[in-house]
Design an enzyme around this catalytic site. Sequence first.
Site, PDB file in Angstrom:
ATOM      1  N   LYS A   1     -12.860   0.243 -43.533  1.00 49.44           N
ATOM      2  CA  LYS A   1     -12.760   0.028 -42.089  1.00 49.44           C
ATOM      3  C   LYS A   1     -11.539  -0.840 -41.756  1.00 49.44           C
ATOM      4  O   LYS A   1     -10.886  -1.400 -42.648  1.00 49.44           O
ATOM      5  CB  LYS A   1     -14.054  -0.626 -41.599  1.00 49.44           C
ATOM      6  CG  LYS A   1     -15.313   0.231 -41.811  1.00 49.44           C
ATOM      7  CD  LYS A   1     -16.516  -0.463 -41.163  1.00 49.44           C
ATOM      8  CE  LYS A   1     -17.837   0.084 -41.624  1.00 49.44           C
ATOM      9  NZ  LYS A   1     -18.987  -0.649 -41.018  1.00 49.44           N
TER      10      LYS A   1
ATOM     11  N   PHE B   1     -25.666  -1.759 -30.419  1.00 51.02           N
ATOM     12  CA  PHE B   1     -24.381  -2.084 -31.049  1.00 51.02           C
ATOM     13  C   PHE B   1     -23.437  -0.891 -31.119  1.00 51.02           C
ATOM     14  O   PHE B   1     -22.315  -1.021 -31.611  1.00 51.02           O
ATOM     15  CB  PHE B   1     -24.595  -2.692 -32.438  1.00 51.02           C
ATOM     16  CG  PHE B   1     -25.362  -1.812 -33.401  1.00 51.02           C
ATOM     17  CD1 PHE B   1     -26.744  -1.924 -33.520  1.00 51.02           C
ATOM     18  CD2 PHE B   1     -24.708  -0.890 -34.195  1.00 51.02           C
ATOM     19  CE1 PHE B   1     -27.450  -1.117 -34.408  1.00 51.02           C
ATOM     20  CE2 PHE B   1     -25.413  -0.080 -35.086  1.00 51.02           C
ATOM     21  CZ  PHE B   1     -26.789  -0.191 -35.188  1.00 51.02           C
TER      22      PHE B   1
ATOM     23  N   ARG C   1     -23.205   3.461 -52.803  1.00 57.50           N
ATOM     24  CA  ARG C   1     -24.031   2.639 -51.902  1.00 57.50           C
ATOM     25  C   ARG C   1     -24.400   1.315 -52.589  1.00 57.50           C
ATOM     26  O   ARG C   1     -24.376   0.252 -51.966  1.00 57.50           O
ATOM     27  CB  ARG C   1     -25.321   3.377 -51.517  1.00 57.50           C
ATOM     28  CG  ARG C   1     -25.118   4.515 -50.569  1.00 57.50           C
ATOM     29  CD  ARG C   1     -24.795   4.093 -49.155  1.00 57.50           C
ATOM     30  NE  ARG C   1     -25.889   3.467 -48.474  1.00 57.50           N
ATOM     31  CZ  ARG C   1     -25.886   3.156 -47.178  1.00 57.50           C
ATOM     32  NH1 ARG C   1     -24.812   3.430 -46.428  1.00 57.50           N
ATOM     33  NH2 ARG C   1     -26.904   2.583 -46.611  1.00 57.50           N
TER      34      ARG C   1
ATOM     35  N   THR D   1     -26.236  -3.673 -45.552  1.00 52.65           N
ATOM     36  CA  THR D   1     -25.498  -3.584 -44.283  1.00 52.65           C
ATOM     37  C   THR D   1     -25.125  -4.968 -43.758  1.00 52.65           C
ATOM     38  O   THR D   1     -24.005  -5.194 -43.297  1.00 52.65           O
ATOM     39  CB  THR D   1     -26.376  -2.858 -43.228  1.00 52.65           C
ATOM     40  OG1 THR D   1     -26.763  -1.592 -43.764  1.00 52.65           O
ATOM     41  CG2 THR D   1     -25.625  -2.667 -41.922  1.00 52.65           C
TER      42      THR D   1
ATOM     43  N   ARG E   1     -19.705  -5.977 -50.097  1.00 52.13           N
ATOM     44  CA  ARG E   1     -20.036  -6.833 -48.942  1.00 52.13           C
ATOM     45  C   ARG E   1     -20.470  -8.226 -49.385  1.00 52.13           C
ATOM     46  O   ARG E   1     -20.161  -9.215 -48.718  1.00 52.13           O
ATOM     47  CB  ARG E   1     -21.103  -6.150 -48.099  1.00 52.13           C
ATOM     48  CG  ARG E   1     -20.555  -4.929 -47.347  1.00 52.13           C
ATOM     49  CD  ARG E   1     -21.670  -4.104 -46.759  1.00 52.13           C
ATOM     50  NE  ARG E   1     -21.185  -3.016 -45.924  1.00 52.13           N
ATOM     51  CZ  ARG E   1     -21.939  -2.005 -45.512  1.00 52.13           C
ATOM     52  NH1 ARG E   1     -23.220  -1.966 -45.864  1.00 52.13           N
ATOM     53  NH2 ARG E   1     -21.442  -1.054 -44.748  1.00 52.13           N
TER      54      ARG E   1
ATOM     55  N   ASN F   1     -18.081  -5.646 -41.955  1.00 57.72           N
ATOM     56  CA  ASN F   1     -18.625  -5.460 -43.313  1.00 57.72           C
ATOM     57  C   ASN F   1     -17.793  -4.483 -44.135  1.00 57.72           C
ATOM     58  O   ASN F   1     -18.254  -3.941 -45.137  1.00 57.72           O
ATOM     59  CB  ASN F   1     -20.117  -5.095 -43.266  1.00 57.72           C
ATOM     60  CG  ASN F   1     -20.375  -3.769 -42.589  1.00 57.72           C
ATOM     61  OD1 ASN F   1     -19.442  -3.062 -42.208  1.00 57.72           O
ATOM     62  ND2 ASN F   1     -21.636  -3.424 -42.444  1.00 57.72           N
TER      63      ASN F   1
HETATM   64  P1  GDP Z   1     -24.393   1.031 -43.373  1.00 60.11           P
HETATM   65  O1  GDP Z   1     -24.734   2.432 -43.825  1.00 60.11           O
HETATM   66  O2  GDP Z   1     -24.819  -0.023 -44.347  1.00 60.11           O
HETATM   67  O3  GDP Z   1     -22.944   0.896 -42.977  1.00 60.11           O
HETATM   68  O4  GDP Z   1     -25.252   0.752 -42.069  1.00 60.11           O
HETATM   69  P2  GDP Z   1     -25.662   1.684 -40.837  1.00 60.11           P
HETATM   70  O5  GDP Z   1     -25.223   3.106 -41.042  1.00 60.11           O
HETATM   71  O6  GDP Z   1     -27.103   1.439 -40.545  1.00 60.11           O
HETATM   72  O7  GDP Z   1     -24.835   1.054 -39.622  1.00 60.11           O
HETATM   73  C1  GDP Z   1     -23.494   1.378 -39.434  1.00 60.11           C
HETATM   74  C2  GDP Z   1     -22.724   0.122 -39.120  1.00 60.11           C
HETATM   75  O8  GDP Z   1     -23.191  -0.403 -37.886  1.00 60.11           O
HETATM   76  C3  GDP Z   1     -22.902  -0.999 -40.120  1.00 60.11           C
HETATM   77  O9  GDP Z   1     -22.048  -0.909 -41.221  1.00 60.11           O
HETATM   78  C4  GDP Z   1     -22.597  -2.223 -39.256  1.00 60.11           C
HETATM   79  O10 GDP Z   1     -21.174  -2.402 -39.142  1.00 60.11           O
HETATM   80  C5  GDP Z   1     -23.160  -1.823 -37.907  1.00 60.11           C
HETATM   81  N1  GDP Z   1     -24.518  -2.306 -37.671  1.00 60.11           N
HETATM   82  C6  GDP Z   1     -25.661  -1.820 -38.216  1.00 60.11           C
HETATM   83  N2  GDP Z   1     -26.734  -2.483 -37.756  1.00 60.11           N
HETATM   84  C7  GDP Z   1     -26.246  -3.404 -36.891  1.00 60.11           C
HETATM   85  C8  GDP Z   1     -26.864  -4.396 -36.061  1.00 60.11           C
HETATM   86  O11 GDP Z   1     -28.075  -4.558 -36.020  1.00 60.11           O
HETATM   87  N3  GDP Z   1     -26.028  -5.158 -35.286  1.00 60.11           N
HETATM   88  C9  GDP Z   1     -24.679  -4.976 -35.291  1.00 60.11           C
HETATM   89  N4  GDP Z   1     -23.912  -5.752 -34.522  1.00 60.11           N
HETATM   90  N5  GDP Z   1     -24.072  -4.061 -36.061  1.00 60.11           N
HETATM   91  C10 GDP Z   1     -24.841  -3.282 -36.840  1.00 60.11           C
END
Ligand code: GDP
Length: 157
Positions: free
Chosen positions: A13, A61, A89, A95, A106, A116
């Site tokens: 990112k 978000f 992963r 996350t 991370r 992240n």
């Molecule tokens: P990932 O697969 O671990 O990247 O997580 P997800 O696919 O669930 O979410 C995508 C992205 O959204 C994450 O990498 C975070 O940057 C963001 N994100 C996810 N959950 C939250 C949250 O509860 N609050 C905020 N501010 N960002 C979030």
Amino acid sequence: MTEAIQRTLVVLKPDAVQRGIAGELITRFERRGLRLAALRLVQVERALAEQHYAVHAGKFFYPDLVKTISASPVVAIVLEGPNAIPVVRAMVGATRPHEAAAGTIRGDYALVGLRNLIHASDAPETAAAEVALWFPEGVVSYTRDVERWMTDEGAPA
Ligand code: GDP
């Protein structure tokens, strides 16, 4: 047992590129033994950001997510290897960086959720859709001589 070869999409990112650690993160995947199948520096358009994060549309978000990934260039990568999806992963970590184990990307480099650093596909169906979305022209198929020393191919001889 022969492990399934998978393809997964990784996006380094904007925070990873701005911090100048894209190469360092790619190195981790190369060291693990994963093969680069596609790689591109991309200034993400709003439409691509919205499609990529469509699963989060409507969440509080989501607007921040779309804005954050389009703020500055990203490095999009397809990685290939045995069990590449769960392997990547696990290397990426949780996350929420404060919950990410030390030793994960991370857990080693990030502090907060919107910074992240990296996206990685979470399942075979999403991986296939994301690879097609980010690399509509397809990926590059090849093998490396070292493959047989890191995979089931050629083992145990
Ligand atoms: P990932 O697969 O671990 O990247 O997580 P997800 O696919 O669930 O979410 C995508 C992205 O959204 C994450 O990498 C975070 O940057 C963001 N994100 C996810 N959950 C939250 C949250 O509860 N609050 C905020 N501010 N960002 C979030």
